[in-house]
Design a protein around this motif. Structure first.
Motif, PDB file in Angstrom:
ATOM      1  N   ARG A  25       0.829  -1.214   0.000  1.00  0.00           N
ATOM      2  CA  ARG A  25       0.000   0.000   0.000  1.00  0.00           C
ATOM      3  C   ARG A  25       0.859   1.257   0.000  1.00  0.00           C
ATOM      4  N   LEU A  26       1.911   1.253   0.809  1.00  0.00           N
ATOM      5  CA  LEU A  26       2.778   2.431   0.877  1.00  0.00           C
ATOM      6  C   LEU A  26       3.558   2.613  -0.426  1.00  0.00           C
ATOM      7  N   ILE A  27       3.991   1.508  -1.044  1.00  0.00           N
ATOM      8  CA  ILE A  27       4.680   1.600  -2.332  1.00  0.00           C
ATOM      9  C   ILE A  27       3.709   2.093  -3.400  1.00  0.00           C
ATOM     10  N   ASP A  28       2.475   1.605  -3.375  1.00  0.00           N
ATOM     11  CA  ASP A  28       1.480   2.073  -4.340  1.00  0.00           C
ATOM     12  C   ASP A  28       1.264   3.579  -4.221  1.00  0.00           C
ATOM     13  N   THR A  29       1.332   4.076  -3.004  1.00  0.00           N
ATOM     14  CA  THR A  29       1.117   5.504  -2.772  1.00  0.00           C
ATOM     15  C   THR A  29       2.338   6.335  -3.113  1.00  0.00           C
ATOM     16  N   TYR A  30       3.529   5.909  -2.673  1.00  0.00           N
ATOM     17  CA  TYR A  30       4.729   6.743  -2.765  1.00  0.00           C
ATOM     18  C   TYR A  30       5.787   6.236  -3.730  1.00  0.00           C
ATOM     19  N   GLY A  31       5.642   5.008  -4.230  1.00  0.00           N
ATOM     20  CA  GLY A  31       6.672   4.404  -5.057  1.00  0.00           C
ATOM     21  C   GLY A  31       7.787   3.840  -4.182  1.00  0.00           C
ATOM     22  N   VAL A  32       8.589   2.960  -4.740  1.00  0.00           N
ATOM     23  CA  VAL A  32       9.670   2.312  -3.984  1.00  0.00           C
ATOM     24  C   VAL A  32      10.671   3.355  -3.486  1.00  0.00           C
ATOM     25  N   THR A  33      11.125   4.207  -4.388  1.00  0.00           N
ATOM     26  CA  THR A  33      12.117   5.218  -4.017  1.00  0.00           C
ATOM     27  C   THR A  33      11.530   6.215  -3.033  1.00  0.00           C
ATOM     28  N   GLY A  34      10.284   6.614  -3.264  1.00  0.00           N
ATOM     29  CA  GLY A  34       9.627   7.556  -2.357  1.00  0.00           C
ATOM     30  C   GLY A  34       9.482   6.981  -0.967  1.00  0.00           C
ATOM     31  N   LEU A  35       9.038   5.733  -0.864  1.00  0.00           N
ATOM     32  CA  LEU A  35       8.888   5.094   0.442  1.00  0.00           C
ATOM     33  C   LEU A  35      10.235   4.985   1.147  1.00  0.00           C
ATOM     34  N   ALA A  36      11.253   4.565   0.413  1.00  0.00           N
ATOM     35  CA  ALA A  36      12.590   4.446   1.010  1.00  0.00           C
ATOM     36  C   ALA A  36      13.033   5.788   1.594  1.00  0.00           C
ATOM     37  N   GLY A  37      12.844   6.856   0.849  1.00  0.00           N
ATOM     38  CA  GLY A  37      13.225   8.175   1.329  1.00  0.00           C
ATOM     39  C   GLY A  37      12.407   8.624   2.525  1.00  0.00           C
ATOM     40  N   LEU A  38      11.118   8.308   2.513  1.00  0.00           N
ATOM     41  CA  LEU A  38      10.235   8.744   3.598  1.00  0.00           C
ATOM     42  C   LEU A  38      10.529   8.043   4.919  1.00  0.00           C
ATOM     43  N   VAL A  39      11.045   6.816   4.857  1.00  0.00           N
ATOM     44  CA  VAL A  39      11.347   6.111   6.109  1.00  0.00           C
ATOM     45  C   VAL A  39      12.848   5.964   6.356  1.00  0.00           C
ATOM     46  N   GLY A  40      13.658   6.558   5.475  1.00  0.00           N
ATOM     47  CA  GLY A  40      15.098   6.621   5.715  1.00  0.00           C
ATOM     48  C   GLY A  40      15.858   5.317   5.551  1.00  0.00           C
ATOM     49  N   VAL A  41      15.557   4.590   4.474  1.00  0.00           N
ATOM     50  CA  VAL A  41      16.261   3.336   4.210  1.00  0.00           C
ATOM     51  C   VAL A  41      16.795   3.335   2.784  1.00  0.00           C
ATOM     52  N   ALA A  42      17.621   2.339   2.463  1.00  0.00           N
ATOM     53  CA  ALA A  42      18.147   2.179   1.111  1.00  0.00           C
ATOM     54  C   ALA A  42      17.001   1.913   0.142  1.00  0.00           C
ATOM     55  N   LYS A  43      17.165   2.345  -1.095  1.00  0.00           N
ATOM     56  CA  LYS A  43      16.120   2.217  -2.109  1.00  0.00           C
ATOM     57  C   LYS A  43      15.708   0.772  -2.368  1.00  0.00           C
ATOM     58  N   SER A  44      16.594  -0.166  -2.122  1.00  0.00           N
ATOM     59  CA  SER A  44      16.294  -1.570  -2.403  1.00  0.00           C
ATOM     60  C   SER A  44      15.490  -2.255  -1.293  1.00  0.00           C
ATOM     61  N   GLN A  45      15.472  -1.667  -0.108  1.00  0.00           N
ATOM     62  CA  GLN A  45      14.824  -2.354   1.010  1.00  0.00           C
ATOM     63  C   GLN A  45      13.314  -2.538   0.858  1.00  0.00           C
ATOM     64  N   PRO A  46      12.544  -1.525   0.442  1.00  0.00           N
ATOM     65  CA  PRO A  46      11.100  -1.767   0.305  1.00  0.00           C
ATOM     66  C   PRO A  46      10.763  -2.929  -0.628  1.00  0.00           C
ATOM     67  N   THR A  47      11.531  -3.098  -1.678  1.00  0.00           N
ATOM     68  CA  THR A  47      11.292  -4.229  -2.586  1.00  0.00           C
ATOM     69  C   THR A  47      11.547  -5.548  -1.869  1.00  0.00           C
TER      70      THR A  47
END
Length: 124
Positions: A25-47
């Protein structure tokens, strides 16, 4: 009455078996890169979370839950794109910090002044 963030203790297991759905749901809303930035993690982690190959750490779980709650409240007054811009823009109610930066550094409750101001129609 406006709801507010409630303090909670969270472990990675406390995010529940639905971690993939919440992340989806969060990726659908913000995208992978957006979610990573919003929670302060590497871009690959949400995937990796979405695929179940990795679980977020306890501090990141708290940020994800806070972001999910924050997103729910934002959706009542902003579109998803507007919410993303709001989260990443300097906010006068946070002394010029971005809501996303405050979320990562201090947690969801620290974003409350800006969120409350937005909900009552403060011009920012």
């Amino acid at each position: 009455m406006v709801a507010s963030f409630a303090p909670r203790r969270i472990s990675p297991e406390g995010f529940g078996s639905g971690v993939e759905e919440k992340v989806d749901r969060l990726i659908d809303t913000y995208g992978v890169t957006g979610l990573a930035g919003l929670v302060g993690v590497a871009k690959s982690q949400p995937t990796r979370w979405r695929q179940g190959r990795e679980r977020p750490s306890a501090p990141v779980v708290k940020r994800l839950l806070d972001l999910e709650y924050l997103s729910s409240r934002l959706s009542e007054v902003l579109t998803a794109r507007q919410a993303q811009v709001w989260l990443s823009s300097p906010n006068p109610h946070l002394n010029g910090a971005t809501p996303a930066g405050v979320l990562v550094s201090f947690g969801g409750p620290a974003v409350e002044p800006a969120l409350s101001a937005l909900e009552v129609g403060a011009v920012v």
